[in-house]
Design an enzyme around this catalytic site. Structure first.
Site, PDB file in Angstrom:
ATOM      1  N   ASN A 254       6.430 -19.456  13.575  1.00 30.17           N
ATOM      2  CA  ASN A 254       6.515 -18.725  12.316  1.00 30.17           C
ATOM      3  C   ASN A 254       5.711 -19.351  11.170  1.00 30.17           C
ATOM      4  OD1 ASN A 254       7.561 -17.777   9.816  1.00 30.17           O
ATOM      5  ND2 ASN A 254       9.443 -17.106  10.796  1.00 30.17           N
TER       6      ASN A 254
ATOM      7  N   ASP B 194       3.830 -21.965  11.147  1.00 26.27           N
ATOM      8  CA  ASP B 194       2.479 -22.329  11.567  1.00 26.27           C
ATOM      9  C   ASP B 194       1.523 -21.160  11.312  1.00 26.27           C
ATOM     10  OD1 ASP B 194       4.344 -24.019  13.344  1.00 26.27           O
ATOM     11  OD2 ASP B 194       2.391 -24.948  13.709  1.00 26.27           O
TER      12      ASP B 194
ATOM     13  N   GLY C 202      11.922 -26.873  10.107  1.00 25.86           N
ATOM     14  CA  GLY C 202      10.570 -27.306  10.460  1.00 25.86           C
ATOM     15  C   GLY C 202      10.487 -28.824  10.543  1.00 25.86           C
TER      16      GLY C 202
ATOM     17  N   ASP D 155      12.254 -31.107  12.245  1.00 19.57           N
ATOM     18  CA  ASP D 155      13.240 -31.159  13.326  1.00 19.57           C
ATOM     19  C   ASP D 155      14.146 -32.386  13.361  1.00 19.57           C
ATOM     20  OD1 ASP D 155      11.517 -29.079  13.886  1.00 19.57           O
ATOM     21  OD2 ASP D 155      11.295 -29.552  15.992  1.00 19.57           O
TER      22      ASP D 155
ATOM     23  N   TYR E  95       7.518 -38.053  14.549  1.00 20.77           N
ATOM     24  CA  TYR E  95       7.670 -36.666  14.087  1.00 20.77           C
ATOM     25  C   TYR E  95       7.982 -36.587  12.592  1.00 20.77           C
ATOM     26  CZ  TYR E  95       8.188 -31.858  16.054  1.00 20.77           C
ATOM     27  OH  TYR E  95       8.030 -30.548  16.409  1.00 20.77           O
TER      28      TYR E  95
ATOM     29  N   GLU F  57      -1.541 -33.367  15.090  1.00 20.64           N
ATOM     30  CA  GLU F  57      -0.382 -32.670  14.531  1.00 20.64           C
ATOM     31  C   GLU F  57       0.141 -33.416  13.298  1.00 20.64           C
ATOM     32  OE1 GLU F  57       2.767 -32.279  17.387  1.00 20.64           O
ATOM     33  OE2 GLU F  57       3.991 -30.980  16.103  1.00 20.64           O
TER      34      GLU F  57
END
Ligand code: DGY
Length: 425
Positions: free
Chosen positions: A34, A36, A161, A163, A348, A392
């Protein structure tokens, strides 16, 4: 050099383009995500204006009847991802997950419209998206703020988002791991386990999915039935910025009633957000709605509100906070305070820097008169690409690339920054 980088970014967008949607990166994320898509559309605009609109339209083609826009659309089968459609079992014509993601589309669509070279096309496509985005915003305030506080809660960390943010650690303890059964994670086939959430976090992610599934994905029940209900200031700021941007767009397109409605939502939310300000941390904090306590965790979630139109004094304090963070890391903006015990520069959302966050923060800083800090963040973002490639996310101390490679929204943000700074005409 700038032109070469631009070309590389365009190549990544093309490599990940499946015609009417874009994957974040092949392998690790083989479907449409979504937020992204919404952010990637900004970069796509410079490559193909019409294609950028399609990215967002595809997302809204899969909007639920109640207004929710799902976090993943499983356009085609791919057993390289877990949890796939069989785990979610949402019974949609095209399978989707049953939770949502940050509502950044209102912002993105306004920006696409303002930039449009083909104004007729943009007007037509924006007008068609307007009521759909408004329905999503209404869904948020109905389903995720049933008491009408002005702030919405997330009911699963994946919705934020962010996580595995430290922000969720305590609240997540209330989510059981019993009865989830065995499963095989597929993310670890594609990324370094040290960059990803832990096994225990995955057990809790899956427990929540199964719990919501057992309630038939009925959004009138899920909020109150979730043991995890957290008000994230960053998530809310993105939604409130989108409400304000949708209001401005609606005004421009001759829809004054919709504009007034969105504006009122934005104002109510911004006023409520003040309850989350922490003098000690000089930033906003998350609120654990189930436990009724503020979460004492200095993450990027509390700095992101500068993306929305918070009070000038708060924006100034956040700029000062960023200034201090900037003395402790090489590459802005770390997703968690590097002095906190839980900080982990490669894992992350527990430390790494992300270009999409840098983009949203610098956008707010530029609007609020903090050009120097915005310039530092943009310059660091470009340095990260030189050091680590189009990853990323990145380690804020040494720029090491983390997570997946050839990343769509990273490439889109590079295009944005190159255009914004005028390095590429
Ligand atoms: C993942 O699979 O790691 C995603 O972040 C969930 O949205």
């Amino acid at each position: 050099m700038s032109n070469a980088l631009y070309d590389q970014a365009v190549e990544i967008l093309e490599r990940n383009d499946l015609g009417h949607y874009t994957v974040p990166t092949h392998g690790l994320y083989p479907f449409q995500w979504n937020w992204d898509s919404a952010l990637s559309a900004l970069g796509q605009y410079y490559v193909d204006e019409s294609r950028a609109w399609t990215e967002i339209e595809t997302l809204f083609d899969h909007q639920w009847e109640d207004g929710m826009v799902p976090h993943i659309i499983f356009h085609k089968e791919d057993d390289g991802y877990f949890p796939g459609p069989d785990v979610w079992s949402t019974n949609r014509p095209t399978p989707t997950t049953g939770i949502t993601q940050p509502a950044v589309t209102g912002f993105a669509v306004r920006r696409l419209y303002e930039r449009a070279k083909d104004k007729d096309m943009a007007r037509k496509r924006a007008l068609a998206l307007l009521p759909k985005i408004a329905a999503w915003h209404d869904w948020f305030f109905r389903a995720r703020d049933p008491q009408g506080t002005g702030m919405v809660a997330i009911i699963h960390p994946w919705e934020s988002g962010r996580d595995n943010s430290v922000d969720w650690d305590d609240a997540f303890e209330r989510v059981p791991t019993e009865g989830v059964g065995d499963f095989k994670r597929r993310d670890l086939d594609h990324a370094d386990p040290d960059h990803r959430p832990t096994h225990e976090q995955y057990q809790r992610y899956i427990w929540l999915v199964k719990h919501f599934r057992s309630l038939g994905w009925d959004n009138s029940k899920l909020h109150d039935a979730s043991p995890f209900r957290v008000v994230d200031p960053g998530f809310n700021a993105i939604l409130l910025r989108s409400c304000a941007d949708l209001a401005a767009l609606a005004e421009e397109l001759g829809e004054p009633e919709l504009a007034a409605h969105e504006r009122a939502q934005a104002e109510k939310g911004l006023a409520a957000m003040e309850n989350l300000w922490s003098d000690k941390h000089q930033q906003y904090l998350c609120y654990d709605r189930a436990a009724e306590t503020l979460i004492d965790s200095p993450s990027i979630g509390g700095l992101l509100p500068v993306f929305a139109r918070i009070k000038q004094s708060r924006a100034d304090a956040i700029a000062e906070h960023l200034e201090k963070l900037g003395q402790r890391v090489k590459y802005m903006v770390p997703s968690h305070d590097p002095d906190a015990a839980e900080y982990d520069g490669a894992r992350y959302w527990r430390g790494p820097s992300w270009l999409i966050v840098n983009y949203m923060i610098s956008d707010g800083l530029l609007r609020d008169g903090h050009e120097d800090m915005a310039a530092r963040i943009i310059a660091d973002s470009m340095k990260l690409i030189h050091v680590g490639g189009f990853a990323e996310y990145f380690d804020p101390m040494n720029g090491d690339p983390c997570g997946g490679p050839h990343f769509t929204w990273t490439a889109a943000m590079v295009i944005e920054f190159l255009k914004l700074t005028g390095e590429v005409a």
